[in-house]
Design a protein around this motif. Structure first.
Motif, PDB file in Angstrom:
ATOM      1  N   LEU A  55       0.898  -1.160   0.000  1.00 38.25           N
ATOM      2  CA  LEU A  55       0.000   0.000   0.000  1.00 38.25           C
ATOM      3  C   LEU A  55       0.928   1.199   0.000  1.00 38.25           C
ATOM      4  O   LEU A  55       1.631   1.442   0.989  1.00 38.25           O
ATOM      5  N   GLY A  56       0.995   1.900  -1.128  1.00 34.74           N
ATOM      6  CA  GLY A  56       2.025   2.920  -1.301  1.00 34.74           C
ATOM      7  C   GLY A  56       3.374   2.216  -1.306  1.00 34.74           C
ATOM      8  O   GLY A  56       3.575   1.252  -2.033  1.00 34.74           O
ATOM      9  N   ASP A  57       4.275   2.649  -0.447  1.00 32.88           N
ATOM     10  CA  ASP A  57       5.592   2.015  -0.328  1.00 32.88           C
ATOM     11  C   ASP A  57       5.660   1.040   0.847  1.00 32.88           C
ATOM     12  O   ASP A  57       6.722   0.503   1.140  1.00 32.88           O
ATOM     13  N   VAL A  58       4.535   0.832   1.536  1.00 35.35           N
ATOM     14  CA  VAL A  58       4.527   0.011   2.749  1.00 35.35           C
ATOM     15  C   VAL A  58       4.187  -1.438   2.410  1.00 35.35           C
ATOM     16  O   VAL A  58       3.112  -1.722   1.858  1.00 35.35           O
ATOM     17  N   PRO A  59       5.089  -2.391   2.706  1.00 30.78           N
ATOM     18  CA  PRO A  59       4.767  -3.798   2.458  1.00 30.78           C
ATOM     19  C   PRO A  59       3.655  -4.255   3.402  1.00 30.78           C
ATOM     20  O   PRO A  59       3.629  -3.872   4.575  1.00 30.78           O
ATOM     21  N   LEU A  60       2.735  -5.045   2.881  1.00 28.53           N
ATOM     22  CA  LEU A  60       1.600  -5.530   3.673  1.00 28.53           C
ATOM     23  C   LEU A  60       1.822  -6.977   4.095  1.00 28.53           C
ATOM     24  O   LEU A  60       2.446  -7.758   3.375  1.00 28.53           O
ATOM     25  N   GLN A  61       1.264  -7.316   5.260  1.00 25.11           N
ATOM     26  CA  GLN A  61       1.298  -8.684   5.766  1.00 25.11           C
ATOM     27  C   GLN A  61      -0.112  -9.066   6.171  1.00 25.11           C
ATOM     28  O   GLN A  61      -0.948  -8.206   6.450  1.00 25.11           O
ATOM     29  N   SER A  62      -0.371 -10.370   6.223  1.00 25.19           N
ATOM     30  CA  SER A  62      -1.674 -10.839   6.714  1.00 25.19           C
ATOM     31  C   SER A  62      -1.784 -10.516   8.198  1.00 25.19           C
ATOM     32  O   SER A  62      -0.885 -10.822   8.979  1.00 25.19           O
ATOM     33  N   ASN A  63      -2.879  -9.869   8.558  1.00 23.20           N
ATOM     34  CA  ASN A  63      -3.182  -9.579   9.961  1.00 23.20           C
ATOM     35  C   ASN A  63      -4.685  -9.333  10.060  1.00 23.20           C
ATOM     36  O   ASN A  63      -5.417  -9.661   9.129  1.00 23.20           O
ATOM     37  N   GLU A  64      -5.135  -8.733  11.133  1.00 25.64           N
ATOM     38  CA  GLU A  64      -6.584  -8.533  11.307  1.00 25.64           C
ATOM     39  C   GLU A  64      -7.161  -7.532  10.307  1.00 25.64           C
ATOM     40  O   GLU A  64      -8.363  -7.540  10.039  1.00 25.64           O
ATOM     41  N   MET A  65      -6.318  -6.688   9.705  1.00 26.29           N
ATOM     42  CA  MET A  65      -6.805  -5.693   8.759  1.00 26.29           C
ATOM     43  C   MET A  65      -6.547  -6.065   7.296  1.00 26.29           C
ATOM     44  O   MET A  65      -7.182  -5.526   6.404  1.00 26.29           O
ATOM     45  N   ASN A  66      -5.598  -6.956   7.036  1.00 21.91           N
ATOM     46  CA  ASN A  66      -5.249  -7.360   5.671  1.00 21.91           C
ATOM     47  C   ASN A  66      -5.228  -8.874   5.590  1.00 21.91           C
ATOM     48  O   ASN A  66      -4.587  -9.509   6.409  1.00 21.91           O
ATOM     49  N   GLU A  67      -5.904  -9.408   4.600  1.00 22.53           N
ATOM     50  CA  GLU A  67      -5.844 -10.856   4.375  1.00 22.53           C
ATOM     51  C   GLU A  67      -5.175 -11.105   3.032  1.00 22.53           C
ATOM     52  O   GLU A  67      -5.599 -10.568   2.008  1.00 22.53           O
ATOM     53  N   ILE A  68      -4.124 -11.895   3.048  1.00 20.84           N
ATOM     54  CA  ILE A  68      -3.397 -12.241   1.831  1.00 20.84           C
ATOM     55  C   ILE A  68      -3.596 -13.730   1.589  1.00 20.84           C
ATOM     56  O   ILE A  68      -3.327 -14.547   2.467  1.00 20.84           O
ATOM     57  N   ARG A  69      -4.082 -14.053   0.380  1.00 22.07           N
ATOM     58  CA  ARG A  69      -4.338 -15.449   0.015  1.00 22.07           C
ATOM     59  C   ARG A  69      -3.550 -15.808  -1.235  1.00 22.07           C
ATOM     60  O   ARG A  69      -3.407 -14.989  -2.135  1.00 22.07           O
ATOM     61  N   VAL A  70      -3.099 -17.060  -1.272  1.00 22.37           N
ATOM     62  CA  VAL A  70      -2.471 -17.611  -2.473  1.00 22.37           C
ATOM     63  C   VAL A  70      -3.116 -18.954  -2.729  1.00 22.37           C
ATOM     64  O   VAL A  70      -3.097 -19.837  -1.870  1.00 22.37           O
ATOM     65  N   GLN A  71      -3.719 -19.095  -3.919  1.00 16.78           N
ATOM     66  CA  GLN A  71      -4.311 -20.358  -4.340  1.00 16.78           C
ATOM     67  C   GLN A  71      -3.759 -20.670  -5.721  1.00 16.78           C
ATOM     68  O   GLN A  71      -4.261 -20.148  -6.721  1.00 16.78           O
ATOM     69  N   GLY A  72      -2.696 -21.468  -5.756  1.00 15.93           N
ATOM     70  CA  GLY A  72      -2.050 -21.770  -7.029  1.00 15.93           C
ATOM     71  C   GLY A  72      -1.417 -20.523  -7.605  1.00 15.93           C
ATOM     72  O   GLY A  72      -0.541 -19.919  -6.994  1.00 15.93           O
ATOM     73  N   THR A  73      -1.886 -20.106  -8.769  1.00 11.38           N
ATOM     74  CA  THR A  73      -1.346 -18.915  -9.422  1.00 11.38           C
ATOM     75  C   THR A  73      -2.143 -17.652  -9.080  1.00 11.38           C
ATOM     76  O   THR A  73      -1.794 -16.563  -9.514  1.00 11.38           O
ATOM     77  N   HIS A  74      -3.209 -17.801  -8.320  1.00 11.76           N
ATOM     78  CA  HIS A  74      -4.124 -16.698  -7.996  1.00 11.76           C
ATOM     79  C   HIS A  74      -3.727 -16.076  -6.656  1.00 11.76           C
ATOM     80  O   HIS A  74      -3.724 -16.752  -5.629  1.00 11.76           O
ATOM     81  N   HIS A  75      -3.410 -14.772  -6.665  1.00 11.59           N
ATOM     82  CA  HIS A  75      -3.018 -14.042  -5.456  1.00 11.59           C
ATOM     83  C   HIS A  75      -4.084 -12.997  -5.155  1.00 11.59           C
ATOM     84  O   HIS A  75      -4.495 -12.249  -6.045  1.00 11.59           O
ATOM     85  N   THR A  76      -4.524 -12.934  -3.898  1.00 15.18           N
ATOM     86  CA  THR A  76      -5.596 -12.029  -3.491  1.00 15.18           C
ATOM     87  C   THR A  76      -5.183 -11.248  -2.249  1.00 15.18           C
ATOM     88  O   THR A  76      -4.590 -11.803  -1.325  1.00 15.18           O
ATOM     89  N   LEU A  77      -5.521  -9.962  -2.256  1.00 16.76           N
ATOM     90  CA  LEU A  77      -5.360  -9.102  -1.087  1.00 16.76           C
ATOM     91  C   LEU A  77      -6.735  -8.574  -0.716  1.00 16.76           C
ATOM     92  O   LEU A  77      -7.438  -8.024  -1.574  1.00 16.76           O
ATOM     93  N   ILE A  78      -7.123  -8.730   0.546  1.00 17.66           N
ATOM     94  CA  ILE A  78      -8.379  -8.160   1.044  1.00 17.66           C
ATOM     95  C   ILE A  78      -8.032  -7.155   2.138  1.00 17.66           C
ATOM     96  O   ILE A  78      -7.448  -7.522   3.156  1.00 17.66           O
ATOM     97  N   LEU A  79      -8.354  -5.893   1.886  1.00 20.91           N
ATOM     98  CA  LEU A  79      -8.215  -4.856   2.911  1.00 20.91           C
ATOM     99  C   LEU A  79      -9.541  -4.807   3.651  1.00 20.91           C
ATOM    100  O   LEU A  79     -10.576  -4.466   3.059  1.00 20.91           O
ATOM    101  N   ARG A  80      -9.549  -5.160   4.911  1.00 20.11           N
ATOM    102  CA  ARG A  80     -10.774  -5.246   5.704  1.00 20.11           C
ATOM    103  C   ARG A  80     -11.219  -3.865   6.198  1.00 20.11           C
ATOM    104  O   ARG A  80     -10.394  -3.078   6.682  1.00 20.11           O
ATOM    105  N   LYS A  81     -12.507  -3.590   6.057  1.00 20.26           N
ATOM    106  CA  LYS A  81     -13.133  -2.386   6.609  1.00 20.26           C
ATOM    107  C   LYS A  81     -12.281  -1.149   6.365  1.00 20.26           C
ATOM    108  O   LYS A  81     -11.780  -0.516   7.284  1.00 20.26           O
ATOM    109  N   VAL A  82     -12.124  -0.807   5.080  1.00 21.35           N
ATOM    110  CA  VAL A  82     -11.241   0.300   4.705  1.00 21.35           C
ATOM    111  C   VAL A  82     -11.693   1.627   5.314  1.00 21.35           C
ATOM    112  O   VAL A  82     -12.872   1.843   5.565  1.00 21.35           O
TER     113      VAL A  82
END
Length: 101
Positions: A55-82
């Motif tokens: 997000l900008g220059d800040v690397p994101l990690q999975s936590n209570e506010m960001n969910e990062i998923r990898v399913q094979g070749t499909h990568h997903t980022l969910i920003l919770r309650k923006v």
């Protein structure tokens, strides 16, 4: 190993993983405050290369506010309650390849 009697020689094989490329790029997302924002991209192949969301220059990690998923070749980022503070460019990087929204 090759052995000719009084001489020997050996060799090794080194196998490198081909670089993954981004084949489905990120798309801009508009969300209302309090909703989730979902970003998706797809790679050319499954990879062990480090993939990173930003997000900008800040690397994101999975936590209570960001969910990062990898399913094979499909990568997903969910920003919770923006919130309004979450506005800004989202990018995904793998190897030398980057996609941004």
């Amino acid at each position: 190993m090759c052995d000719t009697g009084d001489r020997q020689t050996t060799a090794a094989v080194l196998v490198k993983e081909p670089a993954a490329t981004i084949v489905e790029v990120l798309k801009d997302v508009t969300s209302y405050e309090g909703e989730d924002a979902v970003f998706e991209c797809r790679l050319s192949r499954e990879t062990t290369q480090d993939a990173q969301w930003f997000l900008g220059d800040v690397p994101l990690q999975s936590n209570e506010m960001n969910e990062i998923r990898v399913q094979g070749t499909h990568h997903t980022l969910i920003l919770r309650k923006v919130t309004l503070e979450d506005r800004g460019p989202i990018s995904f990087k793998v190897g030398q390849h980057t996609s941004a929204a």
